[in-house]
Structures are given as C-alpha cells and as structure tokens.
Scaffold this motif. Structure first.
Motif, PDB file in Angstrom:
ATOM      1  N   VAL A   6       0.842  -1.153  -0.053  1.00 46.03           N
ATOM      2  CA  VAL A   6      -0.002   0.139  -0.110  1.00 46.03           C
ATOM      3  C   VAL A   6       1.016   1.172   0.018  1.00 46.03           C
ATOM      4  O   VAL A   6       2.142   1.247   0.421  1.00 46.03           O
ATOM      5  CB  VAL A   6      -0.939   0.055   1.232  1.00 46.03           C
ATOM      6  N   ARG A  20      -3.659   4.151   0.699  1.00 43.24           N
ATOM      7  CA  ARG A  20      -4.464   3.633  -0.093  1.00 43.24           C
ATOM      8  C   ARG A  20      -3.608   2.317  -0.914  1.00 43.24           C
ATOM      9  O   ARG A  20      -2.516   2.417  -0.976  1.00 43.24           O
ATOM     10  CB  ARG A  20      -4.801   4.809  -1.330  1.00 43.24           C
ATOM     11  N   GLY A  21      -4.543   1.646  -1.799  1.00 45.76           N
ATOM     12  CA  GLY A  21      -4.006   0.463  -2.509  1.00 45.76           C
ATOM     13  C   GLY A  21      -3.444   0.856  -3.928  1.00 45.76           C
ATOM     14  O   GLY A  21      -3.463   1.986  -4.158  1.00 45.76           O
ATOM     15  N   GLN A  22      -3.234  -0.238  -4.632  1.00 48.29           N
ATOM     16  CA  GLN A  22      -2.627  -0.163  -5.875  1.00 48.29           C
ATOM     17  C   GLN A  22      -3.855   0.531  -6.890  1.00 48.29           C
ATOM     18  O   GLN A  22      -5.126  -0.151  -6.617  1.00 48.29           O
ATOM     19  CB  GLN A  22      -2.090  -1.232  -6.518  1.00 48.29           C
ATOM     20  N   PRO A  23      -3.713   1.347  -7.776  1.00 48.71           N
ATOM     21  CA  PRO A  23      -4.999   1.946  -8.535  1.00 48.71           C
ATOM     22  C   PRO A  23      -5.171   0.947  -9.573  1.00 48.71           C
ATOM     23  O   PRO A  23      -4.152   0.336 -10.173  1.00 48.71           O
ATOM     24  CB  PRO A  23      -4.402   3.190  -9.031  1.00 48.71           C
ATOM     25  N   ARG A  24      -6.235   0.594  -9.579  1.00 48.79           N
ATOM     26  CA  ARG A  24      -6.711  -0.585 -10.693  1.00 48.79           C
ATOM     27  C   ARG A  24      -8.094   0.151 -11.427  1.00 48.79           C
ATOM     28  O   ARG A  24      -9.098  -0.354 -11.122  1.00 48.79           O
ATOM     29  CB  ARG A  24      -6.962  -1.817 -10.505  1.00 48.79           C
ATOM     30  N   PRO A  28      -7.911   4.290  -6.102  1.00 48.71           N
ATOM     31  CA  PRO A  28      -7.932   2.839  -5.186  1.00 48.71           C
ATOM     32  C   PRO A  28      -8.805   3.146  -3.991  1.00 48.71           C
ATOM     33  O   PRO A  28      -8.895   4.413  -3.614  1.00 48.71           O
ATOM     34  CB  PRO A  28      -6.423   2.499  -5.153  1.00 48.71           C
ATOM     35  N   GLU A  30      -9.204   3.730   0.321  1.00 49.83           N
ATOM     36  CA  GLU A  30      -8.441   4.390   1.036  1.00 49.83           C
ATOM     37  C   GLU A  30      -8.756   3.909   2.447  1.00 49.83           C
ATOM     38  O   GLU A  30      -9.872   3.472   2.878  1.00 49.83           O
ATOM     39  CB  GLU A  30      -8.422   5.797   1.298  1.00 49.83           C
TER      40      GLU A  30
END
Length: 898
Positions: A6, A20-24, A28, A30
């Motif tokens: 993250v 926040r995680g990886q954008p996909r 992403p 939060e």
C-alpha cells in the motif's frame, strides 16, 4: 491482520495516516490507520464555519514537527501495516512499517525515538513486548532531551498558521511572481489545491492558471455530483502532489481567486493534466500563465490527437479536410473588409478566407441609431474600418500568403440568428506573410478585437493566445479602437453619377495630369470605381479609347444579355488593378457624371493591356489620343493571334479596303425632328416626328387613366433610377425618371419624352402605370450636340449662343443628320425646315461659336465651309471676335482662355 503493498496518501498528524492500495482502473480505496500506543501533538484547526462558538486552535508543541517528520519519511512510499484493534466507530489502530513486510522500519518507534510522540502508558500489559519497547525508547529520548523532552518544552516550535489574507491581490503582487516553497495540504479537485506557503505558514487556496479540470458539482441538498473524469483528475493530482514539497508561482488574483503554477521536481502538473486529458485550456486565466502558454496548447493538442479521457469523442474542426486544403499558399486578390480576403489558389479558383477569431471594427450603442436617413457606408462611417482595410490592402494585395485553415464556420439561417440575415459557410484561417500573423498585427495596432468563445467552443484560431496577448498590448498602449482620442472621421464624397458635382471636379482632375487613385470596385472590364486620396472622393471611371464587351445588366426593356468575353474582360481588369494603387489621366466626362480617361498601373496602360489581350477593341475616339498608335499596334497583334474577340476574324484584301476608303463620302440623310429642350452647354433634345403620333396617343390614354384613378398623394417613395409620372407646372402628368433624391421635398426628375429637368416634391410624383412603361414606348427625347462646333468657355459668350439657338429652334420642327458619334451623344447638323439653312453654320457666321476642326476625310468639305464662315465672322469682328482672334494669346482679361 497484516496488509502489504500500500502507499501513503496523507499524513493527518504525527500519529494518524491515510493509506491507499494500488490503482486498478480508477482511484483505489483508502483507509485511515492510527498508530497504536503512541500520541503526537494535535495540529492547528480552523473554526467551523457557521458555528460561532468554535474558534481557531493552534498547533500543540512539536505537532507540526512530528507531522513533517512522518510526512518526509513515508509519503509516497510503499508500506505494510498491521491492524491490532478496531473500535465500534470504525477507527483502526495498528503499526506501520516501511517496505513490503514487517521487517522494515517501525514508524511509531521512529517517532518516539526522536521525541516527537509520547507513549500511552495507561493499561500497560506485561505481555506486550511492542509497548514495552516503545516505553524504553521514550525513556532514552527523555534522557537525550530530544523533541518534546528538550529544555523549555519546545514552545518555540509552534507555527503561526495564517488562514486568511486581508488583501490577496497585494499579497500576490508582493511576491513578484517568484517561486515560493510550499506543501500541498489538500486537493479539492484536479486543478484546485490548498497549499501551505513557507516559511510564513500562509494557508492559501490556489487554482492552476490556464486550465480547468472536471469538477464535483454541489447540488441543492449539499451532495456532490462528479463530472466525467473528475475523480480520476483529482487522484492524478493527489498522487503526485498531496503533501509533497513543491514550489508555487502565484501569478494573479482576479476576483479574490489566487491563480498559480505548481512546480514539482518531476514536472509541471498543469502540463501533465493537459497532456493526459484530465483538463482543458481556459482563455481567461491563460493570459497570466508565466511558463509559456504555447506549452499548454501543445499539451492539450497532444491529448486531443490521442483522444484520451475528456477528449475521447473529440473531432478536429478540420478533420474532414485534405492536407492540401488545410494548408496552402495563395495570392491575395481582394480585401473584403477588415477580417476577410479573397485569394487565388494555384488551381485558379478564387476563395474567400476569413481571419480566425477576430472581430472587425463595428458601431456600438447609440452610434447604431445615428444618421438613419443618411446612406450608410461601413468603410467610411465605422471608426477605424477604413484604417483596418487600408492596413490589409497595403500589406497583402497582390502578394502570396500562407493560409492555415483553423475551422469551417457552418452556415447560419435567419431562424438560428433570431431574424438576423443568414451567413454562408465561412472558411476561417490563420494568414501569415513573411512569418507575420496578419490577424495578430491587425489586433496589435488596435484595428480589430479578439472574439471571446464559450469554453467548449473549439473553433478558434490556432494562435489564439498570441491574439489575446496582442490585444492586451494594444489596450495597454491605447492603440486604435482602444484609444481615448477622438476617432478618425473620413469625409469621402461619392460623386458617382452626380453630374453637377462631377462637373465641378472635372477641371481640377484635368489640370492635375496624372493623379493617384485606388481602385475600389470593378464593374466591368472598362468601368471602375476609384477612390481619389488627394481629393477624398469616389468617382466612376471609364477607360478611354476602347470598346469593351458589355456584361449582362437590368435595362428598362428587360435584362440585357452579356456580350462574349465580357466576364473574361472583367476578371482580367480585377486581377490587374482591383484595390491597387494606380495613376489616372482624366480627359472628359459623360452625361451621367462618369469620368473618362486613361489608367496606368506600374507602367501598364490598362486600355492597351485589354486590347493586347484581345478583350477589347480600339474605339474611334482614341484617334486624338497620344496612345492611339500604341492601341492600334496592340490590336493588330491581337488580331494576328486570332484569340477571343478576334477568333473569327478574317482579314480583308488590302486593295478592297483602300477602295472603300477612297469611296467613303459624307452621307446626308436628314430626317424631321421636333426640338423640345436646349441645355446650357448647347446640347439639345429632339423627338422624331415619325413617332410623334404614338407619343400623343400614349399621353392621351395615360392621362385618361390617371383622371379615372387619380394616384394617392404621398404614396409614392421615390428612388434614384426609377421611372415614374410627374405633374409638370401646367398641371398635366408626364413620364419621368428620378435622377436624385435629396429629400422628400427635393426630388430631381428628368422628363424622358421632352428632355427637360425639374426639382419636385414627392407629392407630385406617382408610379408609372405598366401599360405606359418604356417597354410600350421608348423614351422619345434624344440628346444631340452640334457637329463641328466648339462652345465658348466664357459664361457670357456661351449664354449668347444658347439664347440665339433657343429663339431660333426651340419647340420647332427641323431637319437632322448625324455626322459622327461622340462620347456623350451623337454630333449632328441641323437645318431649318423651311429654308434648309444650317443652324450650326449660322452660329459660326454670327461669331457666337468657334469651329471644332475634324480630321476625317469625308467631313473635310463641311469643315472647310465652317472655317470659311468663321473667317468671315472674325473679319467682321462679330461677338466673340470683337477683340480679334483671342486664341492667339492668353487673353484672360477679355474673359477667354484656350
């Protein structure tokens, strides 16, 4: 529970962060993580708006330093965290480690070690080794007097946070557009952020200059509706700038909104937003952008070409044009007005090009309603229109220019424009010559303004920002339309068709020799309208010495069919002289007030050029001109080529021509005429006796119809050139033509069947009944001049001659024979019906006129007779010869001159 991979989004305080995680495929999710077992000081908080009980709270000691320590260590880094506890309210407590697993640096331990956070010792459990380690680290920091444990308590570290600026404009101006260090504290949307300016801790909201991103629209109920790509744009800016160290150039402050540019070591966020299709350029703030507006336009253009994000449905204004139609070189043939030109393409086609994004001078406000009765002439009556047209004419006419089509403005119908006349489709382009943008040059001189567009209107100049900058310079320097001085006034007299005014100008133009002029309009190959700068007047000019094919035109008897090659002659003259500076020699004037003479451009005589190109023939009136031999030579060359007018020419045998010349003699075919009117210039009007009964019959029928159905007084609106009926002084109605309308009370009319003129009130005019129009019976009065006669220039002598003719022949029947043609009218000899004596010869013998010596061989017998009569009058010293032969010297004292 442990989660890895993250990234930090925001450090809320020394002990709270958002990850926040990886954008996909989009922003992403939060999560807020509060560090377990430690506490850092609370940061300053602004009073809640709308709640007067709340107040601003300052930073607690070392709170800002703790936040900064944590921000610099972890922001944008990859971390993992463990969640140890979750409250019923959803707050999560845990530990955060740098790196992909828990073997990395423990953030809470680092804060405690630096003395930037305290350990929560209440409820310590003996079996919690992590909490015990934090306590040991805190004791070591106390011993080392770090951070919170330093002497004095660290009160000097509290920042003085400034939420408001009393005068934002002065504040921005005081920085002189120099970069200021800052930290981005919040991102509202893709182009609006809140920044902490260092080192004075001003917390300001900054809007990026020159761009606008999709936003979150606030609805009436307080909820927000995102526009397409607004969340993505916000994430794009957040992921790169939020809580980053940046530099900001504060550039302007219109309406209390601070505009600026954010510079990050990795690039300019404004350009990145545009390039990735998250923003569009905006004109109103583009002007203050200091890093080069062309970079923003280039970035936006790149996104449009790739059709990314907000431009996914974008279609370029010139997408349907071939490359050769988008960009080409052409020759300027005509300047239509201050924003349009006519160019000639390599194919020979003519095309009208409008300059992109500019508005020519125009009337504003009350000026539109002034002088409604006056004939409106935009070129001279609209301030700076003439200067704008002249700038373009002198700069472009006859020269090759580079044309880059920016957009095609679709045709508009009257319905779309609310009743305003429809506009045809217009090709709008950027025109350059020698690297100079003509529209920009025009605007910089204050001779045009820039059109303002809707933000979503992409149909504009490709160099729109340069146009705006040029307009700003013109406004600053007070140029042209932006000047506070009185506007220039052009008092240009249009004497086209004004016979009386033309007579006044004629002597000046004749004496001037070659005069400078500008060709304003080309009616036909040999008929032009000229602007005379020195005399500040407009005249109609006819080329002398040639007979040019006539084009189609409306005549009283119907449409006149165009003669062969009339269009080619008109086009030839247009291409050679239209809107060019020329020289003219005025020789004479016709009865309609049109000047006749020779036109020269760059050493070329236009009459000779037309003859040489087989688009005109030599007229016999050229015989007296110094250009006669040149015209004959040009005509002979054209004849030999057998082109155009001479395509079917067959040369006759020379002996036959010689024989005909020798046999040619004066032919005397006298016919009976009735003289109705004699002018002050010794011309006269006459009716053919043969058609007299037709006129009497027509007049009788017309007056009978008028008596049966009298016209309504005042119902007729006179217009120049219209045929009508007019009530003469004897109370009877006669056919007439309107020559001039000064006012409803002063209308100049010409009685077409009798040749006399009169000024009447419009109440004495009525529409001509169709049954009695000129199609039924052509005008019966024909103008003639006496052959072989030269009228004295002295007013008294001329009056004596006119009075003598009036006494002898007015309202009498005579015999008329046409001797030769004239520029204005036929020249004739007139005989008394009873005695057969020559009226003109009688005037010569009485010493009232002089002889006009003609050179034609078949007229020499008549010329000799007239000269003998003149010698007789001179010997007897009759009338004008009373003081001798005044032509031998400049006897101005006697009232005569050559």
């Amino acid at each position: 529970m442990t989660e890895a991979c993250v990234f930090f989004r925001t450090v809320l305080s020394g002990c709270a962060v958002i990850v926040r995680g990886q954008p996909r495929g989009g922003p992403p999710p939060e999560r807020q993580i509060n560090l377990s077992n430690v506490r850092a000081g609370a940061l300053a908080r602004r009073a809640v708006q709308g709640q007067p009980d709340t107040k601003d709270t300052p930073d607690e000691p070392w709170a800002f330093q703790a936040r900064e320590f944590l921000r610099k260590k972890v922001i944008g880094k990859e971390v993992c965290f463990t969640v140890e506890n979750k409250t019923p309210q959803g707050r999560e407590y845990g530990m955060v480690y740098l790196g992909k697993d828990t073997s990395g640096e423990n953030i809470a331990e680092s804060l405690v070690t630096e003395g930037l956070a305290t350990v929560r010792r209440e409820g310590i459990r003996g079996n919690n080794p992590e909490q015990a380690r934090l306590c040991d680290l805190e004791d070591q920091a106390k011993a080392a007097k770090k951070g919170l444990w330093s002497e004095g308590g660290g009160a000097h570290t509290i920042r003085d946070l400034k939420y408001t600026i009393e005068n934002p404009r002065n504040f921005v101006d005081s920085l002189h557009q120099k970069p200021v260090n800052a930290i981005i504290e919040h991102v509202r949307d893709g182009c609006i952020v809140r920044a902490l300016l260092l080192p004075d801790y001003y917390l300001v909201t900054v809007m990026l200059s020159g761009v606008k991103c999709p936003t979150f629209k606030r609805e009436a109920d307080g909820s927000e509706t995102p526009e397409p790509f607004s969340a993505e744009a916000k994430f794009f800016t957040e992921s790169r700038l939020l809580q980053r160290d940046v530099q900001i150039i504060l550039e302007s402050c219109p309406n209390q909104v601070i505009l600026g540019t954010i510079l990050h070591p990795n690039g300019n966020i404004t350009e990145l937003l545009l390039k990735e299709g998250f923003a569009r350029c905006v004109d109103w703030s583009m002007a203050v952008y200091t890093q080069g507006a062309e970079k923003l336009r280039a970035a936006e253009r790149s996104a449009k070409e790739r059709k990314v994000r907000i431009w996914k449905d974008y279609v370029a204004p010139t997408a349907n044009l071939d490359q050769k139609d988008r960009q080409f070189v052409a020759k300027v043939m005509q300047v239509m007005n201050a924003d349009a030109i006519v160019v000639k393409l390599n194919s020979g086609e003519h095309k009208t090009i409008h300059l992109s994004s500019i508005r020519p001078p125009r009337l504003e406000g009350e000026e539109k309603n002034k002088d409604k009765d006056k004939r409106f002439r935009p070129l001279y009556d609209i301030p700076y229109m003439f200067e704008a047209r002249e700038f373009l004419r002198k700069k472009l006419i006859g020269k090759k220019v580079n044309v880059t089509v920016d957009y095609i403005r679709a045709a508009t119908s009257a319905m779309e424009t609310g009743g305003v006349p429809a506009f045809p489709e217009r090709t709008c382009a950027t025109v350059t010559i020698g690297g100079i943008n003509i529209a920009e040059a025009l605007i910089s001189k204050g001779l045009a303004t820039v059109i303002r567009y809707r933000q979503d209107d992409d149909q504009r100049s490709s160099l729109y920002d340069e146009l705006l900058a040029a307009e700003a310079r013109a406004i600053k320097n007070g140029k042209g339309l932006h000047s506070k001085k009185e506007v220039p006034i052009h008092r240009v007299a249009d004497i086209s068709g004004e016979t009386q005014k033309a007579k006044q100008f004629l002597p000046f133009l004749q004496r001037a020799g070659r005069s400078e002029a500008v060709v304003e309009y080309v009616f036909s190959g040999s008929r032009l309208k000229l602007y005379m700068p020195k005399e500040t007047c407009l005249i109609t000019f006819l080329l002398a010495g040639i007979e040019c094919p006539r084009g189609s035109r409306n005549m009283p008897g119907g449409m006149q069919v165009a003669e062969p090659y009339s269009e080619e002659a008109t086009f030839f003259t247009k291409e050679l002289v239209l809107q060019r500076e020329v020289e003219v020699e005025v020789e004479s004037m016709d009865k309609a007030g049109n000047f006749i003479g020779w036109l020269h451009i760059e050493g070329v005589n236009l009459s000779v050029a037309l003859v040489e190109n087989a688009l005109s023939k030599v007229h016999f009136t050229a015989e007296r001109s110094s250009y006669y031999k040149t015209l004959l030579s040009a005509e002979e060359t054209a004849r030999q080529r057998k082109e155009k007018l001479w395509a079917n020419y067959e040369e006759k045998p020379k002996e036959e021509v010689a024989q005909l010349t020798e046999e040619k003699e004066r032919v005397a075919k006298y016919r009976a005429v009735y003289v109705t009117e004699i002018t002050d210039g010794l011309h006269f009007y006459a009716q053919d006796v043969e058609t007299g009964t037709k006129l009497e019959s027509l007049m009788e029928s017309m007056r009978g119809e008028i008596a049966a159905q009298p016209p309504v007084e005042g119902s007729f609106s006179p217009r120049r050139g219209d045929f009508c009926i007019a009530k003469f002084g004897d109370g009877e109605w006669y056919r007439a033509r309107i020559e001039k309308v000064e006012s409803p009370a002063k209308v100049h009319v010409y009685y077409i069947d009798y040749g006399n003129r009169e000024i009447l009130s419009s109440t004495r005019l009525a529409a001509l009944p169709p049954a009695f129009s000129t199609r039924t019976l052509p005008p019966q009065a024909t103008e003639y001049a006496f052959a072989f006669i030269q009228v004295p220039q002295d007013d008294d002598a001329r009056t004596d001659a006119v009075d003598s003719v009036v006494r002898d022949i007015q309202n009498t029947q005579c015999l008329l024979n046409v001797e030769y043609s004239g520029i204005v009218c036929p020249h004739v000899t007139l005989q008394f019906a009873d005695s057969k004596d020559d009226v003109g010869l009688g005037l010569v013998k009485e010493g009232l006129v002089m002889v006009d010596v003609r050179k034609e061989k078949h007229l020499q017998k008549m010329v000799t007779e007239y000269l003998n009569g003149q010698e007789s009058a001179k010997s007897a010293r009759l009338n004008i010869w009373r003081y001798g032969d005044f032509r031998d010297d400049d006897a101005v004292e006697f009232g005569y001159r050559r």
